[in-house]
Enzyme design. Sequence first.
Site, PDB file in Angstrom:
ATOM      1  N   CYS A 116       1.070  -1.309  -0.076  1.00  0.00           N
ATOM      2  CA  CYS A 116      -0.161  -0.135   0.111  1.00  0.00           C
ATOM      3  C   CYS A 116       0.823   1.305  -0.021  1.00  0.00           C
ATOM      4  O   CYS A 116       0.249   2.373  -0.219  1.00  0.00           O
ATOM      5  CB  CYS A 116      -0.881   0.006   0.990  1.00  0.00           C
ATOM      6  SG  CYS A 116      -1.863  -1.479   1.021  1.00  0.00           S
ATOM      7  N   HIS A 256      -3.670   6.945   2.193  1.00  0.00           N
ATOM      8  CA  HIS A 256      -4.157   5.843   1.627  1.00  0.00           C
ATOM      9  C   HIS A 256      -5.394   5.510   2.173  1.00  0.00           C
ATOM     10  O   HIS A 256      -5.632   5.546   3.250  1.00  0.00           O
ATOM     11  CB  HIS A 256      -3.054   4.669   2.007  1.00  0.00           C
ATOM     12  CG  HIS A 256      -3.237   3.234   1.973  1.00  0.00           C
ATOM     13  ND1 HIS A 256      -3.751   2.755   0.594  1.00  0.00           N
ATOM     14  CD2 HIS A 256      -3.349   2.325   2.579  1.00  0.00           C
ATOM     15  CE1 HIS A 256      -4.049   1.349   0.575  1.00  0.00           C
ATOM     16  NE2 HIS A 256      -3.856   1.180   1.867  1.00  0.00           N
ATOM     17  N   ASN A 286     -10.190  -0.308  -0.893  1.00  0.00           N
ATOM     18  CA  ASN A 286      -8.689  -0.103  -0.929  1.00  0.00           C
ATOM     19  C   ASN A 286      -8.072  -1.059  -2.185  1.00  0.00           C
ATOM     20  O   ASN A 286      -8.035  -2.182  -2.233  1.00  0.00           O
ATOM     21  CB  ASN A 286      -8.169  -1.053   0.451  1.00  0.00           C
ATOM     22  CG  ASN A 286      -6.692  -1.049   0.581  1.00  0.00           C
ATOM     23  OD1 ASN A 286      -5.929  -0.633  -0.210  1.00  0.00           O
ATOM     24  ND2 ASN A 286      -6.245  -1.475   1.723  1.00  0.00           N
TER      25      ASN A 286
HETATM   26  O1  UT7 Z   1      -3.968  -1.443   3.369  1.00  0.00           O
HETATM   27  C1  UT7 Z   1      -3.140  -2.403   3.881  1.00  0.00           C
HETATM   28  C2  UT7 Z   1      -3.225  -2.359   5.389  1.00  0.00           C
HETATM   29  N1  UT7 Z   1      -4.418  -3.022   5.872  1.00  0.00           N
HETATM   30  C3  UT7 Z   1      -5.248  -2.162   6.709  1.00  0.00           C
HETATM   31  O2  UT7 Z   1      -4.768  -1.121   6.961  1.00  0.00           O
HETATM   32  C4  UT7 Z   1      -6.472  -2.933   7.232  1.00  0.00           C
HETATM   33  C5  UT7 Z   1      -6.405  -2.595   8.906  1.00  0.00           C
HETATM   34  N2  UT7 Z   1      -7.394  -3.282   9.505  1.00  0.00           N
HETATM   35  C6  UT7 Z   1      -8.778  -3.006   9.464  1.00  0.00           C
HETATM   36  O3  UT7 Z   1      -8.959  -2.140   8.774  1.00  0.00           O
HETATM   37  C7  UT7 Z   1      -9.744  -3.814  10.259  1.00  0.00           C
HETATM   38  O4  UT7 Z   1      -9.053  -4.464  11.185  1.00  0.00           O
HETATM   39  C8  UT7 Z   1     -10.617  -4.749   9.383  1.00  0.00           C
HETATM   40  C9  UT7 Z   1     -11.595  -3.659   8.688  1.00  0.00           C
HETATM   41  C10 UT7 Z   1      -9.933  -5.741   8.707  1.00  0.00           C
HETATM   42  C11 UT7 Z   1     -11.701  -5.381  10.618  1.00  0.00           C
HETATM   43  O5  UT7 Z   1     -12.133  -4.475  11.555  1.00  0.00           O
HETATM   44  P1  UT7 Z   1     -11.963  -4.735  12.991  1.00  0.00           P
HETATM   45  O6  UT7 Z   1     -13.015  -3.528  13.521  1.00  0.00           O
HETATM   46  O7  UT7 Z   1     -10.618  -4.915  13.070  1.00  0.00           O
HETATM   47  O8  UT7 Z   1     -12.780  -6.271  13.118  1.00  0.00           O
HETATM   48  P2  UT7 Z   1     -12.293  -7.419  13.957  1.00  0.00           P
HETATM   49  O9  UT7 Z   1     -11.367  -7.881  12.970  1.00  0.00           O
HETATM   50  O10 UT7 Z   1     -11.790  -7.248  15.319  1.00  0.00           O
HETATM   51  O11 UT7 Z   1     -13.711  -8.246  14.138  1.00  0.00           O
HETATM   52  C12 UT7 Z   1     -14.687  -7.773  14.967  1.00  0.00           C
HETATM   53  C13 UT7 Z   1     -15.735  -8.747  14.751  1.00  0.00           C
HETATM   54  C14 UT7 Z   1     -15.381 -10.485  14.756  1.00  0.00           C
HETATM   55  O12 UT7 Z   1     -16.526 -10.916  15.337  1.00  0.00           O
HETATM   56  P3  UT7 Z   1     -16.480 -11.296  17.040  1.00  0.00           P
HETATM   57  O13 UT7 Z   1     -15.164 -12.246  17.093  1.00  0.00           O
HETATM   58  O14 UT7 Z   1     -16.350  -9.931  17.620  1.00  0.00           O
HETATM   59  O15 UT7 Z   1     -17.596 -12.211  17.023  1.00  0.00           O
HETATM   60  C15 UT7 Z   1     -15.424 -10.768  13.415  1.00  0.00           C
HETATM   61  O16 UT7 Z   1     -15.619 -12.018  13.204  1.00  0.00           O
HETATM   62  O17 UT7 Z   1     -16.554  -8.670  13.301  1.00  0.00           O
HETATM   63  C16 UT7 Z   1     -16.279 -10.001  12.780  1.00  0.00           C
HETATM   64  N3  UT7 Z   1     -16.107  -9.492  11.240  1.00  0.00           N
HETATM   65  C17 UT7 Z   1     -17.304  -9.401  10.610  1.00  0.00           C
HETATM   66  N4  UT7 Z   1     -18.443  -9.151  10.760  1.00  0.00           N
HETATM   67  C18 UT7 Z   1     -19.221  -8.962   9.574  1.00  0.00           C
HETATM   68  C19 UT7 Z   1     -14.885  -9.587  10.724  1.00  0.00           C
HETATM   69  N5  UT7 Z   1     -15.283  -9.464   9.379  1.00  0.00           N
HETATM   70  C20 UT7 Z   1     -16.686  -8.973   9.152  1.00  0.00           C
HETATM   71  C21 UT7 Z   1     -17.447  -8.742   8.253  1.00  0.00           C
HETATM   72  N6  UT7 Z   1     -18.757  -8.522   8.246  1.00  0.00           N
HETATM   73  N7  UT7 Z   1     -17.159  -8.693   6.893  1.00  0.00           N
END
Ligand code: UT7
Length: 332
Positions: A116, A256, A286
């Site tokens: 990125c 980004h 992204n």
């Molecule tokens: O560009 C390259 C660099 N990459 C980045 O900068 C990405 C950085 N990370 C992020 O943007 C975020 O971490 C994500 C968008 C990938 C995920 O968001 P988050 O707020 O960190 O969610 P999480 O992974 O902590 O998941 C929270 C909950 C989990 O459920 P439980 O365990 O709390 O029951 C996940 O299973 O949300 C669940 N979850 C979803 N629910 C609905 C994860 N993905 C999804 C989804 N839809 N697509």
Amino acid sequence: MQKLTAAITGVGGYVPEFRLTNKILETMVDTTDEWIKTRTGVEERRILKGEGLGSSDMAVEAVKELCTKKGIDPADIDCLICATVTPDMVFPATGNIICDKAGMTNAFSFDIGAACSGFLYALTTGAAFIESGRYKKVIVVGVDKMSSIIDYSDRATCIIFGDGAGAVLLEPTEESNGVLDSLLRSDGSGRQFLHIKAGGSVKPSSLETVLAKEHYVYQEGQAVFKFAVKGMADVSYELMKRNNLTAEDIAWLVPHQANLRIIDATANRMNLPKEKVMINIQKYGNTTAATIPLCLWEWEKKLHKADNIVLAAFGGGFTWGATLVKWAYDSK
Ligand code: UT7
């Protein structure tokens, strides 16, 4: 002799037609439009459809638009640097293929893989070529066909990424406009959180790697998020400080587009109001190396000569950085 600076003198861009909306994703994985919008800011992303089309095809569209707008013959380009993590093939470099397809017959070209942050790495490299006085016209293109490495049954990644390409032309100027400063960082120990497991020299492709889905993006989102928020904000703030800039001096932040929450954290650290932040994550998601040039492409008409803009990125590697550009022209 007056010091040469690399001015950005034109921008081109391309996004494919097909829109993969959150509503469509709701039918593919266990997710909701509401979750995606609140956690990332993405509403839809563009996907390149069509057999035999790769990153080079999108980059060629962006480069052709740029050359047409500028009225330059592609044969006059000295060098093309392509930032991508989704090359057409392992080798040759996608830059070579773009030059061939776009008629840049006199250019040398190569790829930069910094995920990125790739566009910032490539821009900084291209600017150094111009500053050396050796080259007069350098194109820097950021392109990724992320749909080629995303598992559309993995809700943690498929909701984020999209496809697109953006390109800028660098030319020498003796005015003090252009790429003025760049702070680039990398930390390979971050690779454990964001990578593709197979297909490289450590784990070549095999039937087993395909069956284990090891050719798709693996991301531990929360861990990357933590590093990204700090990395992008810190480096942007440091760049401001070392150039004695306050929020009032900055016309635009060009972040980004990985996650709206990361963008907000960076803008807050820089004390910049939202009106000064380029955001199009809702439309394109992204697009990895393409996010920053796609913002410049979309905002080109709103940019004015002598505007200070800060480009900032964080991504796989980890790689991150911020670049200060003084805009060199008013769009007609
Ligand atoms: O560009 C390259 C660099 N990459 C980045 O900068 C990405 C950085 N990370 C992020 O943007 C975020 O971490 C994500 C968008 C990938 C995920 O968001 P988050 O707020 O960190 O969610 P999480 O992974 O902590 O998941 C929270 C909950 C989990 O459920 P439980 O365990 O709390 O029951 C996940 O299973 O949300 C669940 N979850 C979803 N629910 C609905 C994860 N993905 C999804 C989804 N839809 N697509």
